[in-house]
Design a protein around this motif. Structure first.
Motif, short mmCIF file in Angstrom:
data_model
loop_
_atom_site.label_atom_id
_atom_site.label_comp_id
_atom_site.label_asym_id
_atom_site.label_seq_id
_atom_site.Cartn_x
_atom_site.Cartn_y
_atom_site.Cartn_z
N HIS A 1 -0.65 -2.64 11.18
CA HIS A 1 0.80 -2.58 11.27
C HIS A 1 1.32 -2.16 9.91
N ILE A 2 2.29 -1.24 9.86
CA ILE A 2 2.91 -0.85 8.59
C ILE A 2 4.42 -1.04 8.70
N ASP A 3 5.04 -1.32 7.56
CA ASP A 3 6.49 -1.44 7.45
C ASP A 3 6.94 -0.63 6.25
N GLY A 4 8.10 0.01 6.37
CA GLY A 4 8.69 0.69 5.23
C GLY A 4 9.03 -0.31 4.13
N ILE B 1 8.43 7.07 6.92
CA ILE B 1 7.92 6.31 5.77
C ILE B 1 7.06 7.27 4.96
N SER B 2 7.29 7.30 3.67
CA SER B 2 6.48 8.13 2.78
C SER B 2 6.40 7.45 1.43
N GLY B 3 5.25 6.86 1.13
CA GLY B 3 5.08 6.17 -0.15
C GLY B 3 4.85 4.69 0.05
N LYS B 4 5.48 3.89 -0.80
CA LYS B 4 5.28 2.43 -0.80
C LYS B 4 5.58 1.85 0.59
N CYS B 5 4.70 0.96 1.03
CA CYS B 5 4.88 0.29 2.32
C CYS B 5 4.13 -1.04 2.26
N SER B 6 4.38 -1.87 3.25
CA SER B 6 3.56 -3.07 3.40
C SER B 6 2.71 -2.87 4.65
N GLY C 1 0.83 -1.19 0.00
CA GLY C 1 0.00 0.00 0.00
C GLY C 1 0.87 1.24 0.00
N ARG C 2 0.29 2.35 0.42
CA ARG C 2 1.03 3.61 0.58
C ARG C 2 0.86 4.07 2.01
N CYS C 3 1.94 4.57 2.59
CA CYS C 3 1.90 5.00 3.99
C CYS C 3 2.63 6.32 4.17
N LEU C 4 2.29 6.96 5.26
CA LEU C 4 3.03 8.12 5.73
C LEU C 4 3.21 7.94 7.23
#
Length: 143
Positions: A65-68, A50-55, A38-41
């Motif tokens: 939960h998000i990861d760079g 983190i800015s942009g593509k992430c899991s 997905g996309r995250c900030l």
């Protein structure tokens, strides 16, 4: 001789596909089951982590939960971790979850950290796709 020629061409074509340049910033590793791109900030104390593509992974109740994009995963990028001492981190990550009637979260303060560095971020309020607190903004877009 012809068979070797055809085999050689097939091998050359396969190698060309494997050696083809990958778009800059496009993660190529596999993700754990239930995890998506997905996309995250993630901004903490004015620092964009983190800015942009992430899991990401979404849990029951809306916690996530998000990861760079450069994160590694045990059992996929390195042997399955037997405990926290065996885990690795190569990017920033964050968790957002409901607790005692409000939202809160935490994340690592250094890309190598597998434990939360700052402790909980306190109460977070929802603002569209983002959760915002005194010194943090965590956003997740599933596309």
């Amino acid at each position: 001789m012809r068979r070797l020629g055809a085999l050689g061409l097939a091998l050359a074509a396969t190698l060309a596909v494997l050696a083809a340049p990958v778009a800059a910033g496009t993660p190529q590793h596999r993700l754990p089951a239930g995890t998506r791109w997905g996309r995250c900030l993630l901004v903490v104390d004015g620092q964009t982590r983190i800015s942009g593509k992430c899991s990401y992974r979404i849990y029951k109740g809306g916690a996530f939960h998000i990861d760079g994009p450069h994160q590694v995963f045990d059992g996929i990028d390195y042997p399955k971790a037997r405990g926290m001492a065996d885990r690795m981190s190569t990017d920033y990550w964050a968790d957002v979850f409901p607790e005692d009637g409000h939202w809160t979260g935490y994340g690592n303060s250094g890309i190598r950290d597998v434990h939360a560095g700052e402790g909980e971020w306190g109460t977070l309020r929802r603002d569209g796709a983002c959760f915002v607190g005194k010194a943090v903004r965590v956003c997740l877009w599933r596309s």
